[in-house]
Design a protein around this motif. Structure first.
Motif, short mmCIF file in Angstrom:
data_model
loop_
_atom_site.label_atom_id
_atom_site.label_comp_id
_atom_site.label_asym_id
_atom_site.label_seq_id
_atom_site.Cartn_x
_atom_site.Cartn_y
_atom_site.Cartn_z
N ALA A 124 0.86 -1.19 0.00
CA ALA A 124 0.00 0.00 0.00
C ALA A 124 0.89 1.23 0.00
O ALA A 124 1.64 1.46 0.95
CB ALA A 124 -0.92 0.00 1.22
N LEU A 125 0.84 2.01 -1.07
CA LEU A 125 1.66 3.20 -1.21
C LEU A 125 0.78 4.44 -1.24
O LEU A 125 -0.38 4.40 -1.70
CB LEU A 125 2.49 3.13 -2.50
CG LEU A 125 3.43 1.91 -2.62
CD1 LEU A 125 4.13 1.93 -3.98
CD2 LEU A 125 4.44 1.89 -1.49
N VAL A 126 1.29 5.53 -0.75
CA VAL A 126 0.54 6.78 -0.69
C VAL A 126 0.17 7.21 -2.11
O VAL A 126 1.01 7.26 -3.01
CB VAL A 126 1.36 7.88 0.00
CG1 VAL A 126 0.62 9.22 -0.06
CG2 VAL A 126 1.67 7.49 1.44
N GLY A 127 -1.12 7.52 -2.30
CA GLY A 127 -1.59 8.01 -3.59
C GLY A 127 -1.73 6.94 -4.65
O GLY A 127 -1.88 7.26 -5.84
N TRP A 143 4.05 2.51 -17.59
CA TRP A 143 3.90 3.72 -18.39
C TRP A 143 3.04 4.75 -17.65
O TRP A 143 3.37 5.94 -17.60
CB TRP A 143 3.26 3.37 -19.73
CG TRP A 143 2.90 4.56 -20.57
CD1 TRP A 143 3.73 5.23 -21.43
CD2 TRP A 143 1.64 5.23 -20.60
NE1 TRP A 143 3.05 6.28 -22.01
CE2 TRP A 143 1.77 6.31 -21.51
CE3 TRP A 143 0.42 5.03 -19.97
CZ2 TRP A 143 0.71 7.18 -21.79
CZ3 TRP A 143 -0.63 5.89 -20.24
CH2 TRP A 143 -0.49 6.95 -21.14
N ALA A 144 1.96 4.29 -17.04
CA ALA A 144 1.05 5.20 -16.33
C ALA A 144 1.73 5.82 -15.11
O ALA A 144 1.55 7.01 -14.82
CB ALA A 144 -0.23 4.47 -15.92
N ALA A 145 2.52 5.01 -14.39
CA ALA A 145 3.21 5.55 -13.21
C ALA A 145 4.21 6.62 -13.62
O ALA A 145 4.36 7.65 -12.93
CB ALA A 145 3.91 4.42 -12.47
N PRO A 159 1.90 5.94 -7.85
CA PRO A 159 1.98 4.48 -7.90
C PRO A 159 0.71 3.89 -8.52
O PRO A 159 -0.40 4.37 -8.24
CB PRO A 159 2.12 4.06 -6.44
CG PRO A 159 2.52 5.31 -5.70
CD PRO A 159 1.92 6.45 -6.46
N ILE A 160 0.87 2.85 -9.31
CA ILE A 160 -0.26 2.17 -9.94
C ILE A 160 -0.13 0.68 -9.63
O ILE A 160 0.95 0.09 -9.81
CB ILE A 160 -0.25 2.36 -11.48
CG1 ILE A 160 -0.06 3.82 -11.87
CG2 ILE A 160 -1.53 1.78 -12.08
CD1 ILE A 160 -1.21 4.72 -11.55
N ARG A 161 -1.22 0.09 -9.20
CA ARG A 161 -1.21 -1.35 -8.92
C ARG A 161 -2.22 -2.08 -9.79
O ARG A 161 -3.33 -1.59 -10.03
CB ARG A 161 -1.52 -1.63 -7.44
CG ARG A 161 -1.52 -3.13 -7.11
CD ARG A 161 -1.57 -3.42 -5.63
NE ARG A 161 -2.82 -3.01 -5.01
CZ ARG A 161 -3.11 -3.22 -3.72
NH1 ARG A 161 -2.21 -3.81 -2.93
NH2 ARG A 161 -4.25 -2.82 -3.22
N TYR A 162 -1.81 -3.25 -10.23
CA TYR A 162 -2.73 -4.17 -10.91
C TYR A 162 -2.68 -5.51 -10.21
O TYR A 162 -1.61 -6.08 -9.98
CB TYR A 162 -2.35 -4.35 -12.38
CG TYR A 162 -3.07 -5.53 -13.02
CD1 TYR A 162 -4.45 -5.50 -13.21
CD2 TYR A 162 -2.37 -6.67 -13.42
CE1 TYR A 162 -5.10 -6.58 -13.78
CE2 TYR A 162 -3.02 -7.75 -13.99
CZ TYR A 162 -4.39 -7.71 -14.17
OH TYR A 162 -5.04 -8.78 -14.73
#
Length: 778
Positions: free
Chosen positions: A31-34, A258-260, A266-269
């Motif tokens: 879990a990362l901020v934002g 690419w999105a990050a 941060p982006i998670r899938y």
């Protein structure tokens, strides 16, 4: 060795302390901020042209399509094999859909549920094309093309062309069979998952991903995104099973990376189970047309094979499409000694998800095919199947042995393994039971299989494939800490192999340090030495050898310091039990470490300036791979009325050379055998004529559980490899290889008096009832 007894010890797994307490850290725990969550719009059809991706204006800034990802290259898995055709796999489909579930758009939101709501608002306007769902149909001229520039649907055709005609001319028996192994979805406990973030301070993309091969993924990702590799860091946290699926660069990893970079967030899938079954981790699906020629005693004279493998729509980086079929030609002969051989293979593109390497890559299929043919020969000549196997196996006095495809069997006693399996299963008692019959009307059958598992493939094997990953010298870094502990960093990645335990045992054997004080670090490209990663049952052979090499260098440097501190001649000093010993005196490694780090004035003149910190490499003397082997024996009960199959007894006799930790080995064999039982009896990913998968939930895709897997008995043999550290061999995949052949042979043994022969896996009740009904009509 300073602590030789630790090799072969059943040391409890160090990893389990955190896992059993719920303290493991998987991608789902990060879990990362934002952090934003990603969900993907996936194609509802198998083959189509994309006319438009329709996105409501109010959500357009939260939806990414291929046109947005300017500068991002297609994923290309190249090969130098003659005739190989390269596929261009887009991170998001742009012009054409090639399988049901292919990602077309990425949606980002604060939660996964919100991202899925966005995805539901996106619609696709498609012009459907004829789908290719059968690999044999896809080989025919004039059909639709998955990749139009190719002109056909063949990734690669290979041929091993040996002397068939002359060898077959004198055959007393000719056996022809057509066999099929179904497509599977490997279903690790944890699906694929990744978190990408951009570190602005370091100017570096950090991808935390459930992967087996961090360095390989880093190379592929950097190439697709157009970044220097130094600007990409890949970290593998705890990984909940891989089995080959998690060794590849995935489109979703490219998209979130690419999105990050673009958003600075941060982006998670996290792949859910339906996505996994719908669009990922497809494996197996082989078709064999075989002709075997034998003499009157069942001695195999020649084998002719045409094999096709459904490779799906793309070859995934670093390489996936031809791993199965291209290996079939070289490994089909198995542990047998015969002289006439020809095998043509086809890696076929279809409108299905790409095939990926699954535990026992290609071997489960070839073992099924070869062992089926040995049984068929035995029945044609009227001999017990295991006796025909004994007549054909490579003998121990022939070792090391180069077989007909130039596979170099390093050591082993295949006939003894087979005899032990047959004795343990009780062949005579089973035959007597068959004659008596069962009160409930079920029919009893016995089947065996035997195979070799080539593992720890080296440069000599892979350089000829011309692919982006050719293993060389495996590296390990080790440091004796100031308080006498040991830090070890390796480039392989543990996702169930217990490396934090077994590599600590290797280091302890050399240095004599308590394994509890040895800390293994892996799975981080910023910390670990370069490695092609964990695949092909290579880690204990390669990383274990590298750790031993690094520790030996430290041991020698420590011995020299210790001899000086003891004021003893160097040739009288030795490392023993975690201390340097000379005569009646000794100095522990703890004191030697303190001297190096804290009291350097006490060091001898000419001390090695490298100190107690080392990077060392390792490659076996012969790097064509080790060859472990196993014999499997199964007894089943088949109900002709319902088609139900129960495994009554199951025995595995395995030889992995020197076992570093037999408990860990048994865990690997048990787990692999459960997967092999799934291949034999339960697991199938079927597609309808429109290319729609028909098993996209666990209600439809049956995985074997505790009620389906019997109490498997494992017997060990120990024939050390002459080429590796300690004589170890790789064996992590072997448990999954033998069950399909042994179980299908047992089922056919039970039903042969009824004139029934099953030739396709899985042998589920539906398929078995159909075979029984067909035999009844005949």
């Amino acid at each position: 060795m300073a602590n030789p007894s630790i090799i072969g010890a059943r040391l409890l797994r160090k990893e389990d302390d955190r896992y059993m307490r719920g303290r493991g850290k998987f991608v789902g725990d990060i879990a990362l901020v934002g952090m934003l969550e990603a969900a993907f719009v996936r194609s509802p059809v198998a083959h189509a042209r994309i006319r438009a991706v329709v996105i409501p204006a109010e959500i357009r800034d939260r939806v990414t399509i291929a046109a947005d990802m300017t500068g991002v290259k297609a994923i290309r898995a190249v090969s130098g094999l003659p005739g190989f055709k390269v596929s261009e796999q887009p991170a998001l489909a742009a012009d054409k859909i090639r399988f049901t579930g292919e990602p077309v758009a990425m949606c980002l939101a604060a939660t996964r549920a919100e991202a899925e709501d966005l995805a539901a608002k996106v619609t696709l306007e498609l012009d459907e094309l004829p789908p290719l769902t059968d690999m044999l149909d896809a080989r025919r001229p004039g059909v639709a093309l998955v990749h139009e520039p190719w002109g056909d649907n063949i990734f690669l055709e290979t041929l091993v062309d040996g002397d068939i005609a002359a060898r077959a001319a004198g055959a007393a028996v000719v056996v022809r069979k057509t066999l099929r192994m179904a497509r599977q979805c490997m279903a690790p406990l944890e699906g694929k998952g990744a978190v990408a973030e951009w570190d602005g301070r370091l100017g570096q993309l950090v991808l935390q991903t459930a992967t087996q091969m961090p360095h390989i993924v880093r190379t592929g990702l950097a190439g697709v995104l157009g970044l220097d590799e130094a600007r990409v860091r890949v970290v593998a946290p705890d990984v909940g099973g891989g089995f080959g699926w998690k060794g590849l660069l995935q489109p979703e990893e490219v998209c979130i990376s690419w999105a990050a970079m673009r958003l600075g967030r941060p982006i998670r899938y996290l792949e859910d189970r339906r996505e996994h079954l719908l669009a990922a981790a497809n494996a197996r699906e082989h078709h064999y047309a075989l002709t075997a020629y034998a003499d009157a005693e069942g001695r195999l004279l020649a084998l002719d094979c045409e094999a096709s493998v459904d490779a799906g729509a793309y070859s995934i980086y670093p390489f996936s499409a031809c791993l199965e079929a291209a290996q079939v030609g070289s490994i089909l002969p198995g542990p047998y000694d015969f002289k006439g051989y020809r095998c043509r293979t086809f890696s076929v593109a279809t409108n299905k998800p790409p095939i990926v390497p699954y535990r026992g890559v290609a071997r489960a299929g070839v073992c099924f095919a070869m062992e089926f043919m040995i049984d068929a020969i035995a029945h044609a000549v009227g001999r017990e199947p295991y006796a025909v196997r004994l007549a054909n196996l490579v003998r121990p006095e022939q070792m090391p042995f180069d077989n007909i495809t130039k596979k170099h069997f390093d050591s082993g006693d295949y006939p003894t393994a087979l005899r032990k399996a047959v004795d343990a299963i009780g062949l005579d008692a089973v035959r007597a039971r068959q004659k008596r019959g069962e009160p409930d009307g079920r029919r009893i059958g016995l089947g065996v299989s035997i195979f070799t598992e080539q593992a720890a493939h080296g440069t000599a094997v892979y350089y000829g494939w011309g692919i982006p990953m050719v293993p060389g010298h495996e590296q390990a870094w080790a440091r004796l800490t100031p308080d006498g502990g040991l830090e070890v960093r390796v480039g392989v990645q543990s996702h169930g192999q217990s490396m934090e335990t077994t590599l600590a045992q290797v280091a302890s054997a050399v240095l004599g340090i308590d394994p509890a004080r040895i800390h293994i670090v892996h799975g981080d490209t910023a910390l670990s030495p370069y490695s092609t990663g964990t695949w092909g049952s290579r880690s204990m052979v390669m990383a274990g050898g590298a750790v031993a090499s690094a520790c030996r260098i430290i041991a020698e440097r420590a011995r020299r310091i210790g001899a000086h501190l003891l004021q003893a001649p160097l040739d009288e000093a030795r490392l023993e039990g975690g201390a340097v010993v000379a005569g009646a005196g000794s100095v522990p490694l703890t004191e030697i470490a303190r001297t190096w780090y804290l009291r350097p004035q006490n060091l001898p003149a000419g001390v090695d300036q490298g100190g107690l910190e080392v990077t060392a490499g390792y490659k076996p003397r012969n790097d064509q791979g080790t060859f472990s082997y196993a014999a499997h024996a199964a007894v089943v009960a088949v109900d002709p009325a319902t088609g139900a199959v129960e495994i009554l007894d199951y025995v595995v006799v395995e030889d992995g050379g020197t076992l570093v930790n037999p408990m860990v080995v048994e865990g690997q064999v048990f787990g692999g055998a459960a997967q092999g039982i799934g291949t034999a009896l339960y697991e199938e990913m079927p597609y309808d004529a429109n290319g729609q998968p028909l098993a996209t939930t666990l209600a439809d895709y049956t995985l074997p559980g505790t009620t389906e897997v019997p109490d498997i008995r494992i017997l060990h043999m120990h024939t050390p490899s002459p080429y590796t550290e300690f004589g170890v061999k790789g064996l992590g995949e072997g448990g999954a290889i033998g069950p399909p052949a042994a179980i299908v042979n047992a089922i056919n043994d039970a039903l042969r008096p009824l004139g029934i022969e099953v030739t396709e896996t899985p042998v589920n009740p539906r398929r078995l009832r159909a075979a029984i009904a067909a035999a009844g009509r005949a």
